[in-house]
Design an enzyme around this catalytic site. Structure first.
Site, PDB file in Angstrom:
ATOM      1  N   LYS A   1       0.836  -1.204   0.000  1.00  0.00           N
ATOM      2  CA  LYS A   1       0.000   0.000   0.000  1.00  0.00           C
ATOM      3  C   LYS A   1       0.872   1.256   0.000  1.00  0.00           C
ATOM      4  CE  LYS A   1      -3.855  -2.429   2.060  1.00  0.00           C
ATOM      5  NZ  LYS A   1      -4.561  -2.866   3.268  1.00  0.00           N
TER       6      LYS A   1
ATOM      7  N   GLN B   1      -4.819  -1.871   9.385  1.00  0.00           N
ATOM      8  CA  GLN B   1      -4.688  -3.216   8.806  1.00  0.00           C
ATOM      9  C   GLN B   1      -5.323  -4.252   9.742  1.00  0.00           C
ATOM     10  OE1 GLN B   1      -3.300  -3.615   5.665  1.00  0.00           O
ATOM     11  NE2 GLN B   1      -4.117  -5.671   5.839  1.00  0.00           N
TER      12      GLN B   1
ATOM     13  N   ASP C   1     -11.336   2.336   3.410  1.00  0.00           N
ATOM     14  CA  ASP C   1     -11.667   0.907   3.241  1.00  0.00           C
ATOM     15  C   ASP C   1     -13.177   0.706   3.114  1.00  0.00           C
ATOM     16  OD1 ASP C   1      -9.428  -0.731   3.089  1.00  0.00           O
ATOM     17  OD2 ASP C   1      -9.121  -0.772   5.261  1.00  0.00           O
TER      18      ASP C   1
END
Ligand code: NAP
Length: 284
Positions: free
Chosen positions: A52, A96, A119
């Site tokens: 990322k 994460q 997200d």
């Protein structure tokens, strides 16, 4: 011969578009910023976070990593997110998952400001997806839609079957297909006669997490098959949920693993971060 859907190439195209728009935004003094939080030392999470950060650098974003020890408390993590929520140079925040034991994934997600939740896991963004009024789409299902569009197949009126009902893949995937007027069925571990259901699919999306689970008897001749799965086979080799070699000859189009859905997820994260920067600067 089926069309092998090239997720790498489509992902590169999306990232190039994001890079172009980012360059234009920078001319106006705005650099999209993404903060990535990783707690503990899970090797898979480390690989995802590195990828990322690399993708951010490639499209011209500012990114920063917050690598916290596994001993981090819930209060410490929430305090960090509160601080990132308040910063104007950070447009996207992602934590994460999964978090180490003792930390509450749900509470952490809910503490991220919805406008920075790139997200799209926050309940407010999930609700917006249901309503069809979203700013951010969850990255993996959004990537799948890009792959489906690349085949030229019209979703409207098609039988779409999604195997898997997780909050991050299966459910939002079904919703996105529904928004495009697919006739959608969601299957799961309690589905009776799964093959009978999946054989109806013009578009079949597998998000099960079981190596080579989808076999030719489960697939209709000429179907578009999208494989979200990321598993290891008996030799430790990366493979999907679909038995690719056996299923491919029956399909009109199919994604490989690796090189299918995987590369799309990060590309869509970059797109969401750009959208977040535009929204937070009153430009979208
Ligand atoms: P998950 O939360 O474990 O969900 C798996 C789903 O499959 C569940 O809904 C489960 O049903 C269903 N299932 C399990 N066994 C089944 C069976 N025998 N018949 C029918 N359905 C069955 O997994 P996930 O997070 O959605 O991920 C799915 C896969 O996608 C994994 O391999 C994951 O690594 C991969 N993935 C890839 C990406 C990417 O970027 N490429 C992103 C996310 C996930 P129940 O609900 O009834 O238990």
């Amino acid at each position: 011969m089926p069309q092998i859907i090239d997720g790498k190439a489509i992902s590169a195209k999306v990232r190039a578009e994001v890079a172009e728009q980012t360059a234009a935004l920078k001319q106006r003094g705005i650099t999209p910023g993404l903060a990535v939080i990783i707690v503990g030392d899970d090797p898979a999470s480390r690989v995802y976070v590195n990828n990322k950060k690399k993708a951010c650098a490639e499209v011209g974003f500012y990114s920063e990593e917050h690598a916290l020890p596994a001993t981090t408390t819930q209060d410490e993590l929430l305090a960090l997110i509160k601080c990132l929520n308040a910063r104007s140079d950070i447009n996207g925040i992602l934590c994460q998952l999964p978090l180490p034991k003792g930390l509450d994934d749900k509470a952490v997600i809910e503490s991220i400001a919805p406008i920075k939740d790139v997200d799209a896991f926050h309940a407010s963004n999930v609700g917006r997806i249901m309503l069809g009024e979203y700013s951010f789409l969850p990255c993996t299902p959004a990537g799948v839609m890009e792959l489906i569009h690349s085949t030229g197949i019209e979703v409207s009126g098609k039988e779409c079957v999604v195997i898997g009902r997780s909050n991050i893949v299966g459910k939002p995937m079904a919703m996105l297909l529904l928004h495009e007027n697919g006739t959608v069925t969601i299957c799961h571990s309690r589905t009776r006669d799964l093959a009978e259901v999946t054989r109806r699919a013009d578009i079949l999306v597998a998000a099960v997490g079981k190596a080579k689970f989808v076999t030719p008897d489960m697939v209709k001749e000429g179907a578009v098959v999208i494989d979200v799965g990321m598993n290891r086979d008996e030799n430790g080799k990366l493979c999907g949920d679909v038995d690719f070699d056996a299923v491919a000859p029956k399909c009109s189009a199919i994604t490989p693993v690796p090189g299918g859905v995987g590369p799309m997820t990060i590309a869509m994260l970059m797109r969401n971060t750009l959208t977040a920067a535009l929204l937070q600067n009153g430009l979208e």
